[in-house]
Design a protein around this motif. Structure first.
Motif, PDB file in Angstrom:
ATOM      1  N   VAL A 124       0.846  -1.204   0.000  1.00 33.03           N
ATOM      2  CA  VAL A 124       0.000   0.000   0.000  1.00 33.03           C
ATOM      3  C   VAL A 124       0.880   1.252   0.000  1.00 33.03           C
ATOM      4  N   ASP A 125       1.913   1.247   0.836  1.00 29.56           N
ATOM      5  CA  ASP A 125       2.813   2.410   0.908  1.00 29.56           C
ATOM      6  C   ASP A 125       3.506   2.650  -0.439  1.00 29.56           C
ATOM      7  N   ARG A 126       3.957   1.554  -1.093  1.00 28.49           N
ATOM      8  CA  ARG A 126       4.624   1.698  -2.409  1.00 28.49           C
ATOM      9  C   ARG A 126       3.655   2.282  -3.441  1.00 28.49           C
ATOM     10  N   LEU A 127       2.404   1.826  -3.412  1.00 32.49           N
ATOM     11  CA  LEU A 127       1.421   2.311  -4.393  1.00 32.49           C
ATOM     12  C   LEU A 127       1.029   3.753  -4.105  1.00 32.49           C
ATOM     13  N   HIS A 128       0.915   4.105  -2.840  1.00 35.46           N
ATOM     14  CA  HIS A 128       0.634   5.509  -2.494  1.00 35.46           C
ATOM     15  C   HIS A 128       1.761   6.418  -2.963  1.00 35.46           C
ATOM     16  N   ALA A 129       2.992   5.918  -2.897  1.00 33.23           N
ATOM     17  CA  ALA A 129       4.129   6.733  -3.368  1.00 33.23           C
ATOM     18  C   ALA A 129       4.018   7.005  -4.873  1.00 33.23           C
ATOM     19  N   GLN A 130       3.236   6.163  -5.573  1.00 37.51           N
ATOM     20  CA  GLN A 130       2.986   6.373  -7.020  1.00 37.51           C
ATOM     21  C   GLN A 130       1.652   7.073  -7.247  1.00 37.51           C
ATOM     22  N   ASN A 131       1.076   7.606  -6.178  1.00 36.29           N
ATOM     23  CA  ASN A 131      -0.206   8.330  -6.254  1.00 36.29           C
ATOM     24  C   ASN A 131      -1.359   7.473  -6.759  1.00 36.29           C
ATOM     25  N   ALA A 132      -1.289   6.179  -6.520  1.00 28.34           N
ATOM     26  CA  ALA A 132      -2.406   5.299  -6.880  1.00 28.34           C
ATOM     27  C   ALA A 132      -3.343   5.152  -5.683  1.00 28.34           C
ATOM     28  N   ARG A 133      -4.625   5.148  -5.937  1.00 31.22           N
ATOM     29  CA  ARG A 133      -5.613   4.809  -4.934  1.00 31.22           C
ATOM     30  C   ARG A 133      -5.563   3.286  -4.756  1.00 31.22           C
ATOM     31  N   VAL A 134      -5.613   2.800  -3.540  1.00 26.53           N
ATOM     32  CA  VAL A 134      -5.502   1.360  -3.299  1.00 26.53           C
ATOM     33  C   VAL A 134      -6.802   0.805  -2.753  1.00 26.53           C
ATOM     34  N   SER A 135      -7.336  -0.193  -3.440  1.00 28.49           N
ATOM     35  CA  SER A 135      -8.529  -0.910  -2.993  1.00 28.49           C
ATOM     36  C   SER A 135      -8.120  -2.348  -2.683  1.00 28.49           C
ATOM     37  N   VAL A 136      -8.686  -2.896  -1.627  1.00 27.33           N
ATOM     38  CA  VAL A 136      -8.344  -4.259  -1.207  1.00 27.33           C
ATOM     39  C   VAL A 136      -9.574  -5.149  -1.315  1.00 27.33           C
ATOM     40  N   PHE A 137      -9.424  -6.235  -2.014  1.00 30.04           N
ATOM     41  CA  PHE A 137     -10.519  -7.180  -2.294  1.00 30.04           C
ATOM     42  C   PHE A 137     -10.791  -7.991  -1.044  1.00 30.04           C
ATOM     43  N   ILE A 138     -12.021  -7.874  -0.497  1.00 28.10           N
ATOM     44  CA  ILE A 138     -12.308  -8.540   0.770  1.00 28.10           C
ATOM     45  C   ILE A 138     -13.638  -9.294   0.733  1.00 28.10           C
ATOM     46  N   ASP A 139     -13.763 -10.246   1.638  1.00 29.96           N
ATOM     47  CA  ASP A 139     -15.031 -10.942   1.830  1.00 29.96           C
ATOM     48  C   ASP A 139     -15.960 -10.067   2.666  1.00 29.96           C
ATOM     49  N   HIS A 140     -17.232 -10.510   2.754  1.00 26.26           N
ATOM     50  CA  HIS A 140     -18.205  -9.705   3.509  1.00 26.26           C
ATOM     51  C   HIS A 140     -18.053 -10.004   5.005  1.00 26.26           C
ATOM     52  N   VAL A 156     -12.177  -0.603   0.053  1.00 28.12           N
ATOM     53  CA  VAL A 156     -12.292  -2.052  -0.038  1.00 28.12           C
ATOM     54  C   VAL A 156     -13.131  -2.358  -1.273  1.00 28.12           C
ATOM     55  N   GLU A 157     -12.873  -3.514  -1.887  1.00 31.03           N
ATOM     56  CA  GLU A 157     -13.796  -4.028  -2.894  1.00 31.03           C
ATOM     57  C   GLU A 157     -14.465  -5.255  -2.297  1.00 31.03           C
ATOM     58  N   LEU A 158     -15.787  -5.188  -2.158  1.00 31.79           N
ATOM     59  CA  LEU A 158     -16.542  -6.321  -1.619  1.00 31.79           C
ATOM     60  C   LEU A 158     -16.635  -7.402  -2.693  1.00 31.79           C
ATOM     61  N   TYR A 159     -16.145  -8.593  -2.387  1.00 36.91           N
ATOM     62  CA  TYR A 159     -16.248  -9.746  -3.290  1.00 36.91           C
ATOM     63  C   TYR A 159     -17.697 -10.209  -3.290  1.00 36.91           C
ATOM     64  N   THR A 160     -18.382 -10.006  -4.423  1.00 35.08           N
ATOM     65  CA  THR A 160     -19.827 -10.255  -4.461  1.00 35.08           C
ATOM     66  C   THR A 160     -20.186 -11.606  -5.062  1.00 35.08           C
ATOM     67  N   GLY A 161     -19.225 -12.507  -5.181  1.00 29.27           N
ATOM     68  CA  GLY A 161     -19.544 -13.865  -5.636  1.00 29.27           C
ATOM     69  C   GLY A 161     -20.595 -14.537  -4.757  1.00 29.27           C
ATOM     70  N   PRO A 162     -20.449 -14.529  -3.431  1.00 25.35           N
ATOM     71  CA  PRO A 162     -21.464 -15.144  -2.560  1.00 25.35           C
ATOM     72  C   PRO A 162     -22.838 -14.468  -2.661  1.00 25.35           C
ATOM     73  N   SER A 177     -27.304  -8.436   4.400  1.00 21.31           N
ATOM     74  CA  SER A 177     -27.135  -7.600   5.601  1.00 21.31           C
ATOM     75  C   SER A 177     -25.687  -7.651   6.094  1.00 21.31           C
ATOM     76  N   LEU A 178     -24.998  -8.781   5.865  1.00 20.03           N
ATOM     77  CA  LEU A 178     -23.576  -8.856   6.256  1.00 20.03           C
ATOM     78  C   LEU A 178     -22.712  -8.031   5.308  1.00 20.03           C
ATOM     79  N   TYR A 179     -23.102  -8.005   4.033  1.00 19.32           N
ATOM     80  CA  TYR A 179     -22.396  -7.094   3.112  1.00 19.32           C
ATOM     81  C   TYR A 179     -22.584  -5.652   3.580  1.00 19.32           C
ATOM     82  N   LYS A 180     -23.826  -5.314   3.985  1.00 20.48           N
ATOM     83  CA  LYS A 180     -24.094  -3.940   4.419  1.00 20.48           C
ATOM     84  C   LYS A 180     -23.310  -3.606   5.675  1.00 20.48           C
ATOM     85  N   SER A 181     -23.231  -4.535   6.614  1.00 18.14           N
ATOM     86  CA  SER A 181     -22.441  -4.304   7.851  1.00 18.14           C
ATOM     87  C   SER A 181     -20.968  -4.091   7.519  1.00 18.14           C
TER      88      SER A 181
END
Ligand SMILES: CC(=O)[C@@H](O)[C@H](O)COP(=O)(O)O
Ligand SMILES: NCC(=O)COP(=O)(O)O
Length: 246
Positions: A124-140, A156-162, A177-181
């Motif tokens: 994340v720190d390396r990507l911020h040094a390149q002025n990139a916005r960082v999103s992390v792919f996560i479960d709900h 975050v990017e919510l993994y919407t497969g489930p 509702s867990l995605y919303k939480s």
């Protein structure tokens, strides 16, 4: 307004079946943007089964040279050194970190951030040094959203497969509702919220009605299949109409 980012992986997959540049990945990106898509996403995998590194360079050049205002260019992948070099060379607006192994058929889980905390924070720190916005792919999982904030992610990017899998099941609203939480935990931690994987014309509006502050949805597989029916222009406009229902 939720940005529609079209993932061009499946355009590249079709292109790769013949040794000719048709369909054109950059050409399809132009059609999608002209139809109202707000961004372009690619997920170049190590085996280059669909999006190739050359596509990423060509898209970056095209978006930079042919569009005045910056276009939301989102590159997804596991942050190997090869991936990090590609990102450094192509300078996307956003990088989405995805924990996929090279031989995975497709993305099917989010990060275990707490187990990978030190590695991910350094990335994340390396990507911020390149002025990139960082999103992390996560479960709900709200706890994982909190962990994403701890490593300095921007979204975050919510993994919407489930979500896709439960959409026609009786437990849909419990799952949603867990995605919303999770999205609330992310928002309350100062993080933006993206979503993606198996979103389609059936399930997109309902998801956004539950989480209207979603910043971006990235959609590729279903939208590309829909483009075989409606054309890319028509498919983009159909998805934009679903987004407008939120
Ligand atoms: C991270 C995610 O869920 C998708 O963006 C991913 O790009 C899908 O990969 P394939 O197009 O290889 O199935
Ligand atoms: N991050 C999700 C994405 O880019 C596309 O996923 P899919 O719509 O191809 O399942």
């Amino acid at each position: 307004m939720t940005v529609l980012s079209i993932n061009l992986n499946k355009v590249a997959l079709l292109r790769n079946q013949r040794d000719i540049d048709y369909p054109s990945v950059t050409g399809m990106a132009k059609i999608a943007l002209a139809a109202g898509a707000g961004g372009i996403t690619v997920h170049p995998r190590p085996d280059q089964r669909h999006t190739r590194k050359s596509d990423v360079y060509e898209l970056s050049k095209m978006l930079r040279e042919e569009y005045g205002a910056p276009i939301e260019f989102n590159i997804e992948g596991n942050p190997t050194e090869e991936f990090m070099q590609l990102v450094a060379d192509t300078k996307p607006e956003q990088v989405t970190l995805v924990p996929d192994d090279p031989d995975q058929n497709t993305s099917d889980h989010g990060w275990d951030i707490r187990t990978n905390k030190d590695r991910l924070k350094e990335i994340v720190d390396r990507l911020h040094a390149q002025n990139a916005r960082v999103s992390v792919f996560i479960d709900h999982d709200p706890d994982v959203a909190l962990a994403a904030a701890e490593i300095g992610a921007d979204r975050v990017e919510l993994y919407t497969g489930p979500y896709y899998e439960c959409f026609f099941r009786d437990d849909r609203e419990q799952v949603l509702s867990l995605y919303k939480s999770t999205a609330i935990a992310a928002r309350d931690s100062g993080l933006g919220v993206n979503a993606g994987h198996d979103l389609n014309l059936d399930n997109l509006a309902h998801f956004l009605q539950a989480i209207p502050w979603t910043d971006e949805v990235s959609i590729g597989h279903a939208l590309t299949a829909d483009a075989l029916i409606y054309g890319m222009d028509g498919a983009i406009k159909a998805y934009l109409a679903e987004i407008a229902k939120k």
